[in-house]
Design an enzyme around this catalytic site. Structure first.
Site, PDB file in Angstrom:
ATOM      1  CB  CYS A  47     -21.108 -10.812 -52.422  1.00 44.04           C
ATOM      2  SG  CYS A  47     -22.091 -11.664 -51.234  1.00 44.04           S
ATOM      3  CG  ASP A  62       4.298 -18.832 -15.952  1.00 47.37           C
ATOM      4  OD1 ASP A  62       3.322 -18.062 -14.605  1.00 47.37           O
ATOM      5  OD2 ASP A  62       4.033 -18.368 -16.821  1.00 47.37           O
ATOM      6  CD  GLU A  83     -11.702   6.824  -0.965  1.00 53.68           C
ATOM      7  OE1 GLU A  83     -11.239   6.642  -0.464  1.00 53.68           O
ATOM      8  OE2 GLU A  83     -12.980   6.884  -1.582  1.00 53.68           O
ATOM      9  CG  ASP A 105       5.400 -12.485 -17.103  1.00 58.84           C
ATOM     10  OD1 ASP A 105       5.663 -11.614 -15.577  1.00 58.84           O
ATOM     11  OD2 ASP A 105       5.038 -11.441 -17.588  1.00 58.84           O
ATOM     12  CB  SER A 115     -26.546   4.707  -3.325  1.00 54.53           C
ATOM     13  OG  SER A 115     -27.473   5.622  -2.777  1.00 54.53           O
ATOM     14  CE  LYS A 129     -19.481   7.674  -8.280  1.00 50.76           C
ATOM     15  NZ  LYS A 129     -19.506   6.496  -9.945  1.00 50.76           N
TER      16      LYS A 129
HETATM   17 ZN   LIG Z   1     -21.390 -10.363 -48.752  1.00 48.43          ZN
END
Ligand SMILES: [Zn+2]
Length: 698
Positions: free
Chosen positions: A439, A62, A141, A58, A107, A143
């Site tokens: 609280c 870079d 394949e 990497d 589709s 999907k």
């Molecule tokens: Zn609180």
């Protein structure tokens, strides 16, 4: 010959010509170097993102990218839209325009059982004639549950990309698609260029990246995405491509639209062509002969798919031969030669025992369903997230209800729906809390806010979450300071806020449960070590609402210390590209809180580093700090963006248009209309030389 009145000079001796010639040679050399770098980066991108076989580290990658960025910055005339540097994301858009697909994107019909699958193949047989049926090859394949897109390549270069839309035209999301690292911006084709090619496929998020995104959103107070597909759709529709670039989207090609100049006779041909061109294709595709082999493939992946890093909700089965596809044709909605075999989602039914409340580090209060334990996708489930109260009300989830739970790329499952038929008189509507469960302070919800919030700065539940976050790996990374330890320290009154962490003594820890002497020593050491973390980690650790770890990195690039960040106005913050008005407002609010001031003082007195450790130099209190600049025309020493960066580094602000608020117009050669406007408004105009005198320390 050059003529100056009566004077004649041989052209080769005329200096401007010679200069220009040598400049041209130099330009050519730089251009070659840039192209060479781009080729190398492209090759490594492919090795990394498409073949998953990186050849360099990497770090080395870079370095290549940095070198290219530097050259392109110095020679912007060579920047092309398909340079690898353009993946970082371009300028934000005002809205999406639409694009017509060259060939409609139809589709797919779904089937849910082997019976229905058999009917599908029988229909194909009737349409093709019985003898040919035996020769039908199917490509199967996975999907992937993502968002379908159409990519247009012209002469091997990525031109535009769009969502499916209504099938005939979709939204132009080109800028966002360019940020997806495994979509090639230029195809690999050593031979003749393919004039035109439409590549269809799925953009998706892997489960791990989806979870990281949701965690980040919870931290910053944004609503979570329900599943990876929604997160992908949302990411593709962001108007700011820089934000999309951070989402780690991926792409897999699965079909072809319009094409010219390439011979393809079957789906396997198509997939092989894609591979050769460097377009990512799933390694799990298979050519099946006959229905039995298709069944086997579907059965195999029913369980195997749970081991995939992404969601696959079924198998797409396509007729391989393009000749057969032509005979079969399409209905108005879907092609007849393709079908999706959908797996039922992994769901289970169980009862909600109670709804509990969880208080987050910024006081967000979220409902969590406690369930009767049930077996789901290999694990026992006893909790489900309800995301927020709006979700809970929309789905009308009540205590004692029977609900359907499902996993969607998450470890924690979600409640899909209530089985209303099983609801009895015992079902109790959960009332929104008026006070914080921890609280007791009053809770409220701001306008356009998804979450109910406890606003008590001293709320111990929030303190615990904030300290947990402060010590977490991506923040100050204090090993040994986990939830259980923090819980005890807060309950015993030893910690009230995260700055107190640095005032803990070994004795404080001795009384704690499960804390040996050795580990308390280790903890003190880990706490001391964390004092020298870099600025971005500290900014992240502060837990400012809307500022996650990535935003913290951005802020640390622009400010050299906490003091500087604390002193920045909302306007100055918004000048940073990645910072919007909401984040800017939140940062200003955070630092103007007296509670924050006292915590900062404690951190500094304890010796916690509050400055950037990078080599980046920022001149403090420069003469132009706080002043607004507009840069126009061609400068000698800097490109316009370099000049703008310099101004920002010196504490000034920049804008693209001249207004009454502009303090200085820095005008290079050929300044154009901005100069006229500046003169009309009485804005001070400086030349490059005057500007340099202005910023040089006196
Ligand atoms: Zn609180």
């Amino acid at each position: 010959m050059i003529y100056f009145g009566n004077l004649r000079i041989p052209a080769k001796n005329y200096l401007p010509f010679r200069r220009r010639n040598s400049a041209m040679v130099k330009e050519k050399k730089i251009r070659r170097e840039i192209e060479n770098l781009r080729d190398r980066i492209r090759r490594h991108d492919r090795k990394y993102y498409v073949d998953a076989r990186p050849e360099i580290t990497d770090y080395e990658y870079d370095q290549l990218m940095r070198k290219l960025l530097r050259l392109e910055k110095a020679h912007p005339q060579f920047i092309t839209p398909h340079s690898p540097t353009q993946r970082v994301g371009g300028e934000p858009l005002a809205e999406f325009t639409t694009i017509d697909h060259l060939k409609p994107m139809l589709s797919i019909d779904n089937v849910y059982s082997n019976e229905e699958l058999k009917e599908f193949t029988a229909r194909l047989g009737r349409l093709l004639g019985d003898e040919t049926l035996r020769d039908v090859g199917y490509v199967t394949e996975l999907k992937i549950d993502g968002v379908a897109v159409n990519l247009m390549y012209e002469m091997g270069v990525f031109k535009w990309g769009a969502t499916r839309g209504d099938g005939n035209r979709g939204d132009d999301v080109t800028a966002n698609l360019k940020t997806i690292r495994n979509i090639p911006l230029q195809l690999e084709q050593p031979g003749d260029r393919i004039p035109s090619l439409e590549v269809r496929g799925e953009v998706y998020l892997e489960n791990e990246d989806f979870q990281a995104l949701n965690t980040e959103r919870e931290e910053t107070g944004e609503p979570q995405f329900a599943n990876p597909r929604n997160a992908t759709a949302g990411s593709l529709k962001l108007l700011n491509p820089r934000l999309t670039a951070k989402r780690r989207l991926k792409f897999t090609a699965h079909s072809i639209g319009h094409y010219e100049g390439v011979e393809i006779n079957s789906h396997m041909d198509c997939l092989n062509t894609f591979r050769k061109l460097g377009i990512p294709v799933s390694p799990h595709n298979s050519l099946c002969h006959g229905l039995e082999e298709v069944y086997t493939y579907c059965e195999e992946w029913r369980t195997r798919r749970t081991g995939l890093p992404y969601e696959a909700d079924g198998i797409v089965i396509k007729v391989n031969s393009f000749d057969q596809r032509k005979i079969l044709g399409a209905t108005s909605k879907a092609p007849r030669w393709m079908v999706a075999y959908k797996y039922p989602p992994e769901q289970a039914v169980t009862r909600v025992q109670k709804i509990a409340l969880q208080v987050g580090k910024t006081g967000t209060i979220t409902p969590v369903a406690h369930l009767e334990p049930v077996h789901l996708a290999g694990t026992t489930v006893s909790r489900a997230t309800l995301h927020n109260f709006d979700e809970m009300e929309r789905k009308d989830i009540r205590v004692n209800d029977y609900v359907v739970v499902q996993k969607a790329g998450e470890i924690i499952p979600q409640v899909v729906k209530v089985i209303k038929e099983k609801r009895t008189g015992e079902a109790k509507i959960f009332k929104l809390p008026k006070t914080c469960p921890e609280c007791g302070a009053e809770v409220s919800r701001g306008e356009e806010e998804v979450y109910l919030r406890c606003h008590n700065p001293l709320c111990p539940a929030q303190a615990k979450r904030r300290i947990q976050y402060f010590a977490s790996r991506k923040a100050m990374d204090i090993e040994g300071l986990g939830p259980a330890v923090i819980e005890q320290l807060v309950d015993n009154g030893l910690l009230k806020d995260y700055a107190d962490v640095y005032y803990l003594k070994p004795d404080d820890m001795s009384g704690l449960e499960r804390m040996a002497e050795k580990s308390s020593q280790n903890l003190i050491e880990a706490i001391n070590n964390s004092k020298s973390r870099d600025l971005d980690r500290l900014i992240c650790a502060l837990g400012i609402q809307h500022v996650g770890s990535r935003s913290a990195e951005v802020l640390a690039e622009h400010f050299s210390s906490i003091d500087e960040l604390a002193g920045a106005s909302a306007e100055a913050l918004e000048d940073i590209k990645e910072v919007g008005p909401v984040m800017a407002g939140s940062i200003v609010k955070f630092f103007s809180d007296p509670h924050t001031t006292s915590i900062m003082k404690k951190l500094m007195e304890a010796g916690v580093n509050t400055r950037s450790l990078g080599a980046k130099k920022t001149v403090e209190k420069s003469a132009i700090a706080g002043l607004a600049f507009v840069v126009t025309g061609t400068l000698e020493k800097y490109t316009r963006s370099e000049a703008e960066d310099l101004i920002k580094r010196m504490g000034g602000r920049t804008s693209s248009s001249v207004s009454k608020k502009t303090d200085y117009l820095l005008a290079g050669e050929v300044p154009g209309s901005k100069l006229d406007k500046a003169r009309k408004l009485g804005v001070k105009v400086v030349t490059e030389a005057e500007f340099e005198r202005l910023i040089s320390p006196s």
